[in-house]
Design a protein around this motif. Structure first.
Motif: not given
Length: 387
Positions: A12-17, A114-118, A139-151
């Motif tokens: 997604t480089l160039g899209q969300s980054w 730092l945003m991308k590391l921590g 385990f199934l990762a269902m994190d997307a809808r809890h995230c603050a954006g696509t990045e």
């Protein structure tokens, strides 16, 4: 490389980054001013130490890929001294990596780096502890809808795959096998996201059984997981669906999912009934001291250990031992630990919002520790010097 070897990191480089042109809009102003001052008074080669204030699992790949892409765009070379390979345990205050390059080119990248590391490192730690505590559970990762954006969604999915891989290596855990979205499925060696039905489909269909029938007619050749808590009849609806699809039930391609809200108990349970269920199945889990949170996970409202055990009892008693149980709702590292102690008969856990648990602890920090090779850092941070 990602777990599947697809080479899709940065897809997604160039899209969300943010790319080089957008760095100035997203970085702290004092870093932009520092860059101008250095350009005016003379450049130096600077070495940054990047670290966390708490123990984490190293998940640096997205940050490093982004830094390399910006370095290429700006036409300079950067030296990266990675002290902890991806998936390694890192102690509090220990530099994960050192970055060396021209200060004029690196100064305004610190914020975004730092945003991308921590967050990724903390989420990898959380994913590892969850998987290690429940090693026999998928385990199934269902994190997307809890995230603050696509990045952030990309960071969390990547981190889940890193923590999961560590748990597989260390304790033989099954770990995260998939996630819910296509965009980040490659981190788990999948071509697309996984999942069957939300509560909205149950409401649309008008009954749990009808929703299952609709799903089966639309996706007859795929495994089916049916949500059974919409009407508060978790056991009743589970058995109705199993009897309607006996072949699926016998073949193990039918699962029932508990997502009971914390505002009520599962069908047929109350505090007394919950204690009785655990007494039958895992009496040691309720012996000894338990704090309020642990008791809620064991015998409280929502998806408790007692709820999972009671559903398993009902399925087995009705002759459906091959039907799997999927659970979601509040599966934090702490809840997974309690579930493990209660030996809950879970097959799959869906979790997402707890990957970046304790958001206040996800912050990575950086300090310049060398200028043109001369060690120099603010007082109190001497521990960052290279050893």
């Amino acid at each position: 490389m990602p777990a599947d070897g697809s080479g899709k990191v940065g897809s997604t480089l160039g899209q969300s980054w943010p790319g080089d042109a957008e760095v100035g809009d997203w970085t702290d102003q004092y870093f932009r001013r520092t860059r101008k001052i250095v350009e005016k008074f003379g450049d130096v080669t600077a070495t940054y130490a990047l670290f966390m204030r708490r123990p984490v699992v190293s998940a640096p790949r997205i940050a490093i890929d982004w830094l390399n892409s910006i370095a290429a765009a700006r036409g300079f070379s950067v030296e990266i001294d990675l002290r902890y390979e991806e998936g390694k345990w890192v102690g509090a205050g220990e530099p994960l990596l050192y970055i060396t390059g021209p200060l004029s080119k690196l100064s305004d990248l610190e914020t975004l780096l730092l945003m991308k590391l921590g967050p990724a490192c903390v989420a990898a730690y959380n994913a590892y502890t969850m998987c290690a505590d429940l090693p026999k559970v998928t385990f199934l990762a269902m994190d997307a809808r809890h995230c603050a954006g696509t990045e952030m969604a990309e960071l969390m999915a990547y981190a889940a795959s890193v923590g999961s891989a560590r748990a597989r290596r260390k304790v033989g855990a099954i770990g995260f096998s998939a996630n819910a979205t296509d965009a980040t499925a490659h981190f788990f060696g999948q071509s697309n996201g996984k999942g069957t039905m939300p509560h909205g489909l149950i409401g649309y269909a008008g009954s749990t059984l009808r929703a299952a029938e609709m799903y089966d007619e639309t996706y007859p050749d795929e495994p089916m997981t049916v949500l059974v808590d919409y009407f508060g009849q978790e056991i009743t609806d589970s058995l109705v669906v199993c009897k309607r699809f006996p072949e699926r039930a016998a073949a193990g391609t039918l699962s029932v999912r508990l997502d009971v809200p914390g505002s009520r108990f599962m069908e047929g349970l109350d505090p007394a009934g919950s204690y009785a269920v655990l007494e039958r199945n895992c009496p040691t889990a309720i012996r000894g001291y338990r704090n309020e949170e642990e008791l809620r996970y064991l015998v409280g409202a929502g998806v408790s250990a007692a709820a999972v055990w009671r559903l398993r009892e009902a399925l087995d008693e009705a002759g459906f031992p091959a039907v799997k149980i999927v659970a979601s709702s509040g599966f934090s590292p702490a809840k997974c630990k309690v579930m493990a102690e209660a030996g809950v008969p879970l097959d799959v856990v869906g979790t997402g919002s707890y990957l970046p648990d304790r958001w206040s602890e996800t912050y990575a920090t950086a300090d310049i520790i060398e200028y043109d090779g001369e060690p120099r850092v603010k007082l109190g941070r001497e521990f960052l010097f290279r050893k």
